[in-house]
Design a protein around this motif. Sequence first.
Motif, short mmCIF file in Angstrom:
data_model
loop_
_atom_site.label_atom_id
_atom_site.label_comp_id
_atom_site.label_asym_id
_atom_site.label_seq_id
_atom_site.Cartn_x
_atom_site.Cartn_y
_atom_site.Cartn_z
N GLY A 184 0.84 -1.19 0.00
CA GLY A 184 0.00 0.00 0.00
C GLY A 184 0.88 1.24 0.00
N ARG A 232 -1.13 -8.11 4.45
CA ARG A 232 -1.14 -7.11 3.36
C ARG A 232 -2.40 -6.25 3.44
NH1 ARG A 232 -1.32 -8.30 -3.23
NH2 ARG A 232 -1.91 -6.16 -3.80
N GLU A 274 -2.50 -2.26 4.16
CA GLU A 274 -3.10 -1.37 3.16
C GLU A 274 -4.18 -0.48 3.76
OE1 GLU A 274 -2.58 -3.95 -0.99
OE2 GLU A 274 -4.44 -4.08 0.16
#
Length: 566
Positions: free
Chosen positions: A294, A557, A561
Amino acid sequence: MGDEKIVMTPTKRGKSTAIRLEKIKKSNIDLNQVHHSGGGAHSRLVVNKMAKIEDGGEECAELSMEFRCFLVNKKTSEHICEKRVLYFWFRENSDHEQKICGARDFFLELINPDDFPGDYPHFIKKAMKLLEKSDQYYAVLRVEVEMTPVSPEISAQTPFEEDNRPRDVIVQEQLLSEIERHFPNCVDINKLLEVTNEDHDMVISQLQQLIDKKLIKRLDDEGNKYIRNLLYDKSVREMKQMPVQQGIKKPSIAIITSSFFEKMAIDSMMSDKTTFVKFKQEGDGNVYTIGSIGKHRVVSTKLPIVGRDRSALISSGNSTTRLLGTFSDVEHVILLGICGGVPDYVDYRKHVRLGDIIVSVPNSKGISYIFADKVERSADNIMKFSLKSWNAKDLVVSELSESLQTVLNDLKSNTLEDYMGEAAEELGTLQNAHSFSRPQDSSDILYMRPDKDKLIRIEHPKIPEDANIKQKTPIVRLGCLASGRPFEESILRSDFAIRHQVIGFDPPLFDQVMESVVGNCKDSFIFIRGVSDYEDGANQKSVWKHYAALSAAAFARILIENLSNL
């Protein structure tokens, strides 16, 4: 309860033997059917004559549990398999929690390895005595046990069997596993000979094959030291000193793994990444992968040695301190990897499955991670644990995880699966040692071992008709994690999990890591685990470990993000 007796009625249904145990008032017992009434300490037990019972337990039982016993005949060494099903009925006005807890506790106490029944009479007697416990199993009104022999073909397919693959294949797998375990440190040839217990020529031959596959390399001309290659990362730089990171390139999130494949999984979630490796023939090396997830810069590392010996403990603590000292702008620490899940043998909604994701959040006692250093059994047979516990002071990551759980577990959400699919495909093209694809569901098997000659296979809880839960894909679960040396026995783990609201177990490796994280004043930390077995995640033979690591990495992840810019 005082005017009730425990009545056992045996019957036959085809190839199955069924034993009905029920609480019946004295005045309602049919004396013409009684075969034997107990006396003394067993005065409340009644055994009926063989009877014909038309209805099967499965037709109207409120709860059921199925398991298989794998037994070894000590005289013939023959493997014997038998399917057993427990059916439960409860008193009127018993609530759902009473039913679930009653059935679960009854089952766990019935198969407790300290006094696991070795034959039918003792098995039935123990079940009757358990049902007699008015304080613990008051809500349980009736239990039916159905026992069915399993065919010799299925009996032969037991987990007692040894690995029958060619020896050179097994040795090569052992060598790669040991070299990966020590990475970023190298491994001496003498250590590899010790681990495989093979002759020198066999080990050298298999090492050469791994070199030919570019999975490992020699660190010296004599061929005495070996290290893992980073085939999955095309931007590897060997270093003597870590380059200084400046400005927006400084990582604000650190991710700590303990296995090579765990680091592979999280690195596959990064973009714009570079890996820096410091190899040392003596002492600890370092490996740091810096990249973007991100809008955030992150750094991942792998602990060089894992284990409970003094050198491994010192090494893991020092490596964590070195990581946080090198990257002093880190504000969030994620401890990522695999663990063992705590199964719920009755309640499907609470049942942790292989591949699921466990995120450490505080339980009702405000604890998210527990370490048990030792356990002692008191004179009255009560287990007493010596415990340490941790919980993050800054709960921003935990609170975000709670909101993400609802989104990701929605039947319409495919974000986790998409990220995992992309990463598995990428990893599959870059290296040929591990597969991160989802294993067959048939390999997700629950086992409990009362002793070395007995093994119990437990069927997963049945899926309720109204269950609005994803299947064949990871479920995000929030709760407390635990680790420690005492948790080698299934029953001990189950008992501890119930008492401390634990849903997953780590191998006993991370207490020194946590001491370093807290000692370096990192107030925001969280464990993200993929479930690879039903023990403590240390089963190296688990076919789920790579997929589980990838599921944890995919959640990490998504979490990163969704973190606000720091």
